[in-house]
Design an enzyme around this catalytic site. Structure first.
Site, PDB file in Angstrom:
ATOM      1  N   HIS A 170       1.324  -1.273  -0.232  1.00 17.71           N
ATOM      2  CA  HIS A 170      -0.048   0.181   0.223  1.00 17.71           C
ATOM      3  C   HIS A 170       0.775   1.276   0.068  1.00 17.71           C
ATOM      4  O   HIS A 170       1.775   1.621   0.995  1.00 17.71           O
ATOM      5  CB  HIS A 170      -0.824   0.064   1.270  1.00 17.71           C
ATOM      6  CG  HIS A 170      -1.869   0.876   1.249  1.00 17.71           C
ATOM      7  ND1 HIS A 170      -1.918   1.980   2.809  1.00 17.71           N
ATOM      8  CD2 HIS A 170      -2.828   1.350   0.507  1.00 17.71           C
ATOM      9  CE1 HIS A 170      -2.481   2.535   1.871  1.00 17.71           C
ATOM     10  NE2 HIS A 170      -2.971   2.589   1.080  1.00 17.71           N
TER      11      HIS A 170
ATOM     12  N   GLU B 223       0.821  -0.554  -5.249  1.00 19.42           N
ATOM     13  CA  GLU B 223       0.149   0.017  -5.212  1.00 19.42           C
ATOM     14  C   GLU B 223       0.563   1.315  -5.446  1.00 19.42           C
ATOM     15  O   GLU B 223       1.487   2.043  -4.814  1.00 19.42           O
ATOM     16  CB  GLU B 223      -0.496  -0.425  -4.040  1.00 19.42           C
ATOM     17  CG  GLU B 223      -1.853   0.889  -4.158  1.00 19.42           C
ATOM     18  CD  GLU B 223      -2.727   1.834  -3.416  1.00 19.42           C
ATOM     19  OE1 GLU B 223      -3.345   2.061  -3.754  1.00 19.42           O
ATOM     20  OE2 GLU B 223      -1.679   2.141  -3.009  1.00 19.42           O
TER      21      GLU B 223
ATOM     22  N   ASP C 106      -1.433   5.751  -6.193  1.00 20.83           N
ATOM     23  CA  ASP C 106      -2.836   6.577  -7.176  1.00 20.83           C
ATOM     24  C   ASP C 106      -2.677   7.461  -7.680  1.00 20.83           C
ATOM     25  O   ASP C 106      -1.695   8.160  -7.374  1.00 20.83           O
ATOM     26  CB  ASP C 106      -3.265   7.235  -5.314  1.00 20.83           C
ATOM     27  CG  ASP C 106      -3.807   6.636  -4.211  1.00 20.83           C
ATOM     28  OD1 ASP C 106      -4.022   5.558  -4.581  1.00 20.83           O
ATOM     29  OD2 ASP C 106      -2.992   6.423  -3.181  1.00 20.83           O
TER      30      ASP C 106
ATOM     31  N   HIS D  19      -2.188  10.097  -3.350  1.00 19.80           N
ATOM     32  CA  HIS D  19      -2.597  10.344  -2.504  1.00 19.80           C
ATOM     33  C   HIS D  19      -3.920  10.706  -2.664  1.00 19.80           C
ATOM     34  O   HIS D  19      -4.306  10.275  -2.572  1.00 19.80           O
ATOM     35  CB  HIS D  19      -2.588   9.595  -1.628  1.00 19.80           C
ATOM     36  CG  HIS D  19      -3.872   8.999  -0.231  1.00 19.80           C
ATOM     37  ND1 HIS D  19      -4.250   9.620   0.409  1.00 19.80           N
ATOM     38  CD2 HIS D  19      -3.954   7.440  -1.166  1.00 19.80           C
ATOM     39  CE1 HIS D  19      -5.645   8.979   0.841  1.00 19.80           C
ATOM     40  NE2 HIS D  19      -5.448   7.650   0.332  1.00 19.80           N
TER      41      HIS D  19
ATOM     42  N   GLU E  14      -4.817   3.431  -9.033  1.00 17.63           N
ATOM     43  CA  GLU E  14      -6.176   3.849  -8.498  1.00 17.63           C
ATOM     44  C   GLU E  14      -6.697   4.978  -8.922  1.00 17.63           C
ATOM     45  O   GLU E  14      -5.723   5.999  -9.151  1.00 17.63           O
ATOM     46  CB  GLU E  14      -6.310   4.146  -6.422  1.00 17.63           C
ATOM     47  CG  GLU E  14      -7.388   4.395  -6.444  1.00 17.63           C
ATOM     48  CD  GLU E  14      -7.650   4.767  -5.114  1.00 17.63           C
ATOM     49  OE1 GLU E  14      -6.745   4.040  -4.319  1.00 17.63           O
ATOM     50  OE2 GLU E  14      -8.588   5.725  -5.024  1.00 17.63           O
TER      51      GLU E  14
HETATM   52 CA    CA Z   1      -4.886   3.941  -3.007  1.00 17.27          CA
END
Ligand code: CA
Length: 363
Positions: free
Chosen positions: A52, A79, A81, A94, A186
């Site tokens: 993460h 991961e 963003d 993020h 994401e």
């Molecule tokens: Ca995220």
């Protein structure tokens, strides 16, 4: 206009990054955390570890250094963003704002909006690249960090990476280590981006396709909280990679009805465009460790998701933010992997999840 390439040639060039890469690879490849020298997905249970924001338990989130460490610690997916800059370059951040993880207020004091926040989309890529990323601070403070036990504030320089730099780092490490670690980007707040004149899905998909990620077998999960936008990504934009429908709290995503989404019928609908769900773990077990109950949420969420061929990847497992019903993050991870039967977890501490999976349900 496509300036992504300008920023992609110096992946991992800083001295600190080189040191971190070396450290992480040493840990990961020499089995510094016990006998487990392989990534978790290659174990027979097929469950995965998602790093993460990289390995943000140890290094400032969403930096190439943090991704390198997560890679070395044995995460199966790293991961990220994605937000867009003023000139349309996808960068990793993020939040759509940059107040709490960079020194923007010091460098560009006059660039905040009326609400007091600085937004990624108000800065060009050249400006974003002048910022220094630091450990996350609490809203409105430049000195109080969110997690006091983590990397010290402002004690080293870290850059905001572009989407391309993140991908090049992971693909480069895949080549040099012979592993096949995936990406897990994401799309952040599509509606905000559209309201500000940019389409994040179109831009991100262009980059993901350039690097070969747009097939069902690609080592890529594309995630987003916004269901109507994900449907558009799957249908209108024709995305073929695995898609994860994130499940948040109601106020987070206007237009989404997560309570309905988590029912059996709701999950059946999700399965028409996505390959899995990413719920908050408290949507599976409540604060006391009991199954959350209907009608608020679904006590059979994992089972019902599996019935519709959806994988379940709850977020976010942190050893410095534990629920009351466990005494360690390992215990929490073990409970979710093996008792709640989730398929993967988002964690700031990939090394712990790798260890828990290697130990298996019995230990
Ligand atoms: Ca995220």
């Amino acid at each position: 206009r496509d300036r992504g390439g300008d920023w992609s040639s110096d992946v991992c060039s800083s001295d600190l990054c080189t040191i971190v890469c070396t450290l992480a690879l040493t840990i990961g490849l020499n089995g510094g955390y016990g006998q487990n020298t392989v990534s978790a997905a290659s174990t027979k249970n097929n469950k995965i570890v998602i790093g993460h924001r990289g390995a943000c338990g140890y290094l400032p989130e969403h930096t190439l250094e943090s991704y390198s460490l997560a890679y070395g610690l044995g995460a199966d997916y790293i991961e990220s963003d994605v937000c867009l800059t003023k000139d349309g370059i996808p960068v990793i951040m993020h939040d759509i704002t940059i107040d709490t993880t960079t020194d923007v207020a010091k460098l560009y004091p006059n660039r905040k909006r009326a609400d007091g926040h600085y937004y990624v989309i108000d800065f060009t890529i050249s400006e974003i690249k002048t910022l220094s990323v630091h450990e996350r601070t609490q809203e409105g403070s430049t000195t109080n960090v969110v997690y006091p036990g983590r990397f010290p504030l402002n004690s080293a320089h870290f850059e905001v990476p572009t989407l391309e730099e993140y991908i090049q780092l992971v693909q480069g490490l895949n080549k040099s280590t012979g592993k096949d670690i995936g990406i897990y980007p994401e799309l952040k707040q599509p509606k905000f981006h559209t309201d500000n004149g940019q389409d994040i899905g179109t831009v991100a998909l262009k980059v993901l396709r350039k690097y070969g990620y747009d097939t069902p077998k690609s080592k890529c999960y594309l995630q987003c909280f916004d269901p109507s936008y994900l449907i558009k990504v799957r249908t209108k934009m024709g995305a073929k990679m695995k898609i994860i429908q994130l499940i948040g709290e109601e106020p987070d995503s206007p237009g989404a009805n997560y309570k309905k989404m988590m029912t059996d019928a709701g999950l059946a609908k999700v399965a028409t465009y996505a390959n899995g769900i990413g719920p908050w773990y408290e949507q599976i077990l409540d604060v006391d460790g009991n199954k959350v109950k209907l009608p608020v949420t679904n006590p059979n969420l994992v089972k019902d998701a599996h019935k519709h061929n959806l994988v379940v990847h709850p977020y976010t497992f942190r050893k410095d933010d534990l629920p009351k019903y466990v005494t360690s993050v390992d215990q929490l991870m073990k409970r979710f992997y093996f008792k709640e039967n989730v398929d993967g977890i988002f964690t700031d501490f990939s090394d712990h999840a790798v260890k828990v999976l290697a130990n298996g349900p019995k230990k």
